[in-house]
Design an enzyme around this catalytic site. Structure first.
Site, PDB file in Angstrom:
ATOM      1  N   LYS A  94       0.844  -1.141  -0.019  1.00  0.00           N
ATOM      2  CA  LYS A  94      -0.084  -0.094  -0.155  1.00  0.00           C
ATOM      3  C   LYS A  94       0.945   1.113   0.046  1.00  0.00           C
ATOM      4  CE  LYS A  94      -3.587  -2.501   2.455  1.00  0.00           C
ATOM      5  NZ  LYS A  94      -4.304  -2.827   3.759  1.00  0.00           N
ATOM      6  N   LYS A 126      -4.948 -14.165  -0.943  1.00  0.00           N
ATOM      7  CA  LYS A 126      -6.138 -13.816   0.022  1.00  0.00           C
ATOM      8  C   LYS A 126      -7.431 -14.119  -0.158  1.00  0.00           C
ATOM      9  CE  LYS A 126      -5.480  -9.036  -0.018  1.00  0.00           C
ATOM     10  NZ  LYS A 126      -4.954  -8.658   1.504  1.00  0.00           N
ATOM     11  N   GLU A 155      -3.616 -15.638   3.740  1.00  0.00           N
ATOM     12  CA  GLU A 155      -4.321 -14.745   4.522  1.00  0.00           C
ATOM     13  C   GLU A 155      -5.613 -15.733   5.070  1.00  0.00           C
ATOM     14  OE1 GLU A 155      -5.440 -10.228   3.813  1.00  0.00           O
ATOM     15  OE2 GLU A 155      -7.370 -11.525   3.302  1.00  0.00           O
TER      16      GLU A 155
END
Length: 239
Positions: A94, A126, A155
């Site tokens: 990010k 994810k 994740e």
């Protein structure tokens, strides 16, 4: 050039490149180095050269140094909060557009570690990948077939998914938005079989408690996403 607040400096190569691009003869005498903390009022460097080159490159050079020093200073604050633990601070993808390599460099200057640079050097499975593949096992199997040598992380959002990820023999597991009690339970359940990373709802006020559960890594998107530029001042003096 002086710094008006306490900060960890980062971005010297980018700062220098701005002036070199305008005029290679510009001289910069550094009084600090990347990764060093400076006090308010500290002299960061002294520049000498033609006024046109100095004032033309000034704004862009300061933008780099202020932003990257802000990133490094933020990282250093999180690292300090982890001082009594063995947990490592990680960044994320990010980052500001076009600034990934620079911001990840700044995180290292602040004492943190880079998670992954992009989609090419590690795999993070994810929730959307799991939904598309049908299960954690299927997603991991597909990823392994495509890139068998890359680090593979999954994740998970609950203990059932954690058990599935452990069974899939992944390299690392990310506990996404786990409440603190569930995080501690996940650490006990995993029992060191797979390194654990925590992500989500991490701030300076929570990171130490998260680390004391025994997780190996904590990733913080705010390091590179919510950045406050450091206040620097560059004043011209004619000789």
């Amino acid at each position: 050039m002086t710094c008006r607040e306490s900060a960890v400096i980062a971005g010297i190569p980018w700062f220098e490149a701005c002036f070199r691009r305008m005029d290679p003869s510009v001289q910069i005498d550094w009084h600090t180095a990347d990764g060093q903390r400076v006090a308010p009022g500290a002299v960061i460097c002294r520049l000498s050269g033609k006024a046109r080159a100095l004032v033309s490159a000034e704004r862009t050079a300061l933008n780099f140094l202020q932003l990257l020093s802000g990133t490094a200073t933020q990282a250093a604050a999180y690292v300090a909060a982890l001082a009594s633990t063995t947990t490592r601070l990680l960044d994320t993808r990010k980052t500001l557009p076009g600034m990934r390599l620079a911001q990840k460099y700044a995180v290292r200057c602040g004492g943190g570690y880079n998670q992954r640079m992009g989609l090419y050097d590690a795999i993070l499975v994810k929730e959307n990948h799991i939904i598309a593949a049908g299960s954690i096992a299927a997603a991991v199997d597909a990823a392994r077939q495509l890139h068998p040598t890359l680090m593979l992380e999954v994740e998970v959002e609950n203990l059932d998914e954690l058990a599935q990820a452990i069974d899939a023999r992944v390299d690392r597991i990310m506990l996404d938005n786990f409440p603190l009690p569930l995080m501690a339970e996940a650490v006990q359940f995993t029992a060191g079989r797979v390194p654990l990373e925590v992500s989500g709802n991490v701030g300076l006020e929570t990171i130490a408690a998260f680390a004391h559960t025994g997780v190996d890594f904590i990733s913080v998107g705010a390091l590179t996403k919510h950045v406050r530029a450091i206040d620097l001042s560059l004043r011209l003096r004619l000789d």
